[in-house]
Design an enzyme around this catalytic site. Structure first.
Site, PDB file in Angstrom:
ATOM      1  N   GLU A  50     -10.240  59.722  38.445  1.00  0.00           N
ATOM      2  CA  GLU A  50     -10.636  59.746  39.845  1.00  0.00           C
ATOM      3  C   GLU A  50     -11.549  58.582  40.277  1.00  0.00           C
ATOM      4  OE1 GLU A  50      -9.688  62.074  42.256  1.00  0.00           O
ATOM      5  OE2 GLU A  50      -8.230  62.623  40.714  1.00  0.00           O
ATOM      6  N   SER A  86      -8.595 129.275  36.704  1.00  0.00           N
ATOM      7  CA  SER A  86      -9.658 129.930  35.928  1.00  0.00           C
ATOM      8  C   SER A  86     -10.793 128.988  35.557  1.00  0.00           C
ATOM      9  CB  SER A  86      -9.070 130.553  34.659  1.00  0.00           C
ATOM     10  OG  SER A  86      -8.180 131.595  34.989  1.00  0.00           O
TER      11      SER A  86
END
Length: 846
Positions: free
Chosen positions: A90, A490
């Site tokens: 770059e 239950s």
């Protein structure tokens, strides 16, 4: 010469005019744009958008949310070789220039004049930082001039290392990855520090075209760009010729890696995401919040495995559902669609197949099919009598007949067909299937149609330790643990019995288990409730009725206590009042609740009678580690209830003086670190709680919860639950340290089958989970409070046992409730004693 002077003077003044004009233009642009330039000092405190991350209590990543994946690094944390690769690609003069590259800009201007188009922008890394943090990506001269001036200003404010640090953490590198660390994780599943030279060069080459030239979208273009970066590094003498050659020959190893989850807990992650969105709005996804949950990673993984294993077992027990989901074959000689379809219906592979092309297509299909925990997708390549070859993980594997012996044809929920004699009875080539890897090798599997949920909570403060809302979050995001209202059957009876104990009943109270008929104008038919067995057991002790789960006893005690009284008693345990039926159906667990609500209620049983509220978020931190939120749950504190008895002989005046002195002393002392800030309220008397726990321990020891004995612990209690027509199967159980509820059923309520109960469908999942969850947790007895005594009673009547009575047992009572009347003994001629038929009072009969 004299004649030439005017010409020279003309050109001299022309050049001066051009430079002066250019200078004036630049000055004018500067004076125009300078006031609009931002303060570059703000870059030192810039807040990068980072995702929301969710962690377990022990710091393992559960999930992350956000459009931008980012993991910021400092300059010193960045590999030197990557810095070299990036600068070679770059801006190789980065450490020499003052923010702009005059040669690069001149080259860009020449290209613009020569071609009439803007090709390269001549941007340095500093200029890219200016653009990324302050400017848009529009290609205009104004933006370019602003970029240049910002770059000059940034260079004056920040060091080169600080500028580079900003760049490597902000730059977009494709696949939602912002910054080099996120890119390393996305493409290679590793930290940037773990990558080799070829991989570093690959990432360094991405800024030019992150979407179009990344190694996933375009591998060849990515290789070309990588090799360009390597060549630049070699030219700049940053790597040797050997390093260049070796790296340039490396194949592409990148593939997409999602967020690296260390703990599978998607239902919990979604609960946290919703909570954070409510707290912080959309900034929850970008502000870098780190959320630490209460989840124990070991217990969560055990919960995932146990629930999936239980659902897979239930599914296997009910047979194999054949399907027509096929993967395509590529034939060497292309035939008609009819010919291909005819071939696919056969088990042999005698036709010529283009296997490389076929396997490539299968690989793509399998990559796009998510693994679902214990099972993963595969394709059947060929079938033989004694097994089948399946394709998975880019290779062929053998599935023996034993791995599909369970695959009897599904007929209905109560009926399955014959066991397969050959693999051809089950599979054909091209079938898309699921495979489970068991201890005995691969096993054919299928996605269960039945669903389930598991919730595990620490009872002392409500911290959620593990939660699973279904078989697979990937296939269905409905969280049954907190969203599915189902009848607990239950499993709800302990709360009915607790209300009875709190209203005068004892574990030895005799209730007549006999037919009962209720007529109600609101009902279409007369209600004749029954026990599940269809039998009636006559006079039964309360303790025995619970561990045998006798429905009629529950109805009779609720009728005597009163449904509204019971609801008033039960609601504070953590049940929404709106969900509790204030009628006798409450006794049978007909009030629909979520697994979370049922588990919350059981926490009050497990912790000694205190109401706690379940919570999942322990603390929230910002991206700098500052704590934004710390949970302050209500905590059980047994010692907080203990008070010193007052001296009855102290006069009122003296007592007032003492209290004033004590208050003054307390004001001078530091608060007791052992005392929690928020004390959980008591909702159940300590003695009632102990009696209830002792009865629930018998459910495990003697009743429907016997499978829990496999854990070989004495500190377990709980209750099974099965609703009408076996539509829901439950088990809620606990130790003093952990409460866990398991539910299994269909999303659209229908029977699980005539053999499916809480004891054989939900309880095995609970046992499997708790074997891991309680591993290393010492047994801890439930504390017996003062005012509880144990006496011998007659089993048949619940009255005091006579001296020397053979069929006697010990029972717990509150001191004031100990039976006063002894059982009557009949001594037959044989000499052994037994109780006579008792004369029961109306209260005992009911």
């Amino acid at each position: 010469m004299t004649r030439a002077n005017p010409i020279l003077r003309f050109f001299f003044w022309l050049i001066v005019s051009i430079f002066a004009g250019t200078g004036l233009l630049i000055l004018a642009i500067y004076l125009f744009l300078a006031p609009t330039l931002p303060d570059t000092q703000e870059l030192k405190n810039v807040e990068l958008q980072t995702p929301l991350r969710v962690y377990s209590a022990d710091g393992l990543l559960i999930s992350e949310f956000g459009e931008k994946r980012r993991s910021p690094l400092t300059y010193d944390e960045t590999p030197k070789q990557f810095i070299n690769a990036l600068l070679a690609s770059e801006d190789d003069a980065f450490f020499e220039h003052f923010g702009i590259d005059l040669k690069g800009l001149a080259r860009a201007v020449v290209e613009l004049i020569r071609t009439g188009r803007k090709k390269s922008g001549g941007s340095t890394i500093t200029m890219q930082v200016a653009k990324n943090y302050y400017l848009s990506s529009e290609k205009t001269f104004t933006r370019k001039f602003t970029e240049i001036m910002l770059a000059l200003k940034i260079e004056q404010s920040l060091s080169k290392e600080e500028i580079l640090e900003l760049y490597i953490n902000k730059i977009y590198l494709g696949k939602r990855a912002y910054g080099i660390e996120a890119a390393a994780q996305v493409y290679y599943g590793k930290s940037i520090k773990e990558l080799n030279l070829a991989q570093l060069a690959m990432i360094a080459g991405l800024p030019q075209a992150p979407s179009a030239a990344n190694p996933i979208n375009n591998p060849q273009r990515a290789i070309d760009r990588r090799n360009y970066v390597l060549a630049r590094m070699r030219t700049l003498d940053k790597i040797t010729a050997e390093e260049f050659e070796e790296a340039a020959r490396e194949p592409v190893t990148a593939r997409y890696h999602g967020a690296t989850s260390e703990v599978t807990a998607p239902y919990i992650a979604e609960m946290v995401r919703r909570d954070m969105l409510d707290r912080y709005g959309d900034s929850a996804y970008t502000a870098g919040y780190n959320v630490y949950t209460t989840v124990d990673s070991k217990r969560q993984q055990a919960a995932n495995r146990s629930l999936q294993s239980g659902l897979l077992k239930y599914d296997r027990d009910h047979g194999y559902r054949r399907h027509d989901n096929k993967a395509p074959f590529t034939l060497l000689t292309v035939g008609t669609d009819e010919l291909l379809q005819e071939w696919l219906t056969k088990a042999d592979t005698s036709r010529d197949i283009d296997w490389p092309a076929t396997l490539d297509e299968w690989s793509s299909l399998l990559r796009n099919s998510n693994e679902l925990g214990l099972i993963s997708p595969a394709v059947i390549a060929s079938v033989e009598d004694n097994g089948a070859w399946y394709y998975q993980s880019d290779r062929l594997n053998w599935l023996p007949l034993a791995g599909m012996a369970w695959a009897k044809p599904y007929i209905d929920v109560n009926t399955i067909g014959k066991e397969p004699e050959s693999a051809r009875d089950v599979l054909t080539a091209g079938d898309r299937v699921w495979i489970e890897q068991s201890n005995d090798g691969p096993v054919l599997a299928q996605i269960p149609e039945a669903e389930g949920a598991l919730v595990s909570i620490r009872p002392d403060d409500g911290a959620i330790q593990a939660l699973v809302g279904g078989f697979s979050f990937g296939s269905n995001k409905f969280n049954r643990a907190i969203q599915a209202d189902r009848q607990p059957g239950s499993a709800f009876k302990p709360f009915i019995y607790s209300s009875a104990l709190a209203n005068g009943f004892t574990p030895a109270s005799i209730i007549n288990d006999a037919p009962v008929v209720f007529e109600d104008k609101s009902l279409e038919n007369t209600w004749r409730p029954e026990n599940h067995s269809g039998k009636f057991y006559g006079p039964t002790r309360l303790r025995e009725a619970l561990y045998k789960s006798q429905n009629l006893v529950s109805i009779r005690i609720l009728k005597q206590v009163g449904p509204r009284t019971a609801v008033n008693y039960i609601e504070p345990f953590g049940f929404p009042r709106s969900k509790l039926n204030a009628d006798l159906s409450l006794a049978l667990g007909a009030s629909a609740v979520t697994p979370m609500e049922l588990a919350t209620g059981y926490c009050a049983l497990a912790n000694g009678g205190f109401a706690v509220k379940p919570y999942i978020i322990s603390r929230i931190e910002d991206d700098n580690g500052n704590i934004l939120y710390n949970a302050e749950p209500d905590v059980v504190c047994h010692d907080c209830e203990k008070e010193s008895p007052a001296d009855a002989e102290v006069a009122a005046e003296e007592l007032l003086t003492i209290e004033q002195e004590l208050a003054a002393l307390e004001a001078q002392q530091e608060p007791d670190a052992e005392t929690p800030a928020n004390i959980a309220p008591r909702v159940m008397d300590a003695r009632t709680n102990f009696l209830m726990i002792s009865m629930l321990r018998d459910v495990v020891r003697l009743g429907t919860g016997k499978r829990a004995l496999a854990l070989n612990r004495s500190d377990l209690a709980g209750k099974t639950g099965t609703t009408n027509d076996q539509k829901d199967a439950w088990f809620s159980g606990f130790s003093p340290d952990l409460v866990t509820t398991v539910w299994i059923g269909f999303d659209q309520p229908s029977t699980l089958g005539r053999w499916a109960y809480g004891s054989n469908t939900a309880l095995p999942v609970w046992v499997d989970y708790m074997s891991t969850a309680l591993d290393g947790v010492a047994e801890r007895p439930f504390e017996q409070p003062e005012g509880i005594v144990s006496v011998r009673i007659d089993k048949e009547t619940g009255l005091l046992a006579a001296p020397g009575q053979a069929n006697a047992m010990f029972e717990y009572f509150r001191e004031e409730d100990v039976p006063k009347e002894p059982a009557k003994i009949i001594t037959p001629a044989g000499g052994s004693n037994s109780t006579a038929e008792p004369e029961l009072t109306p209260e005992q009969l009911f």
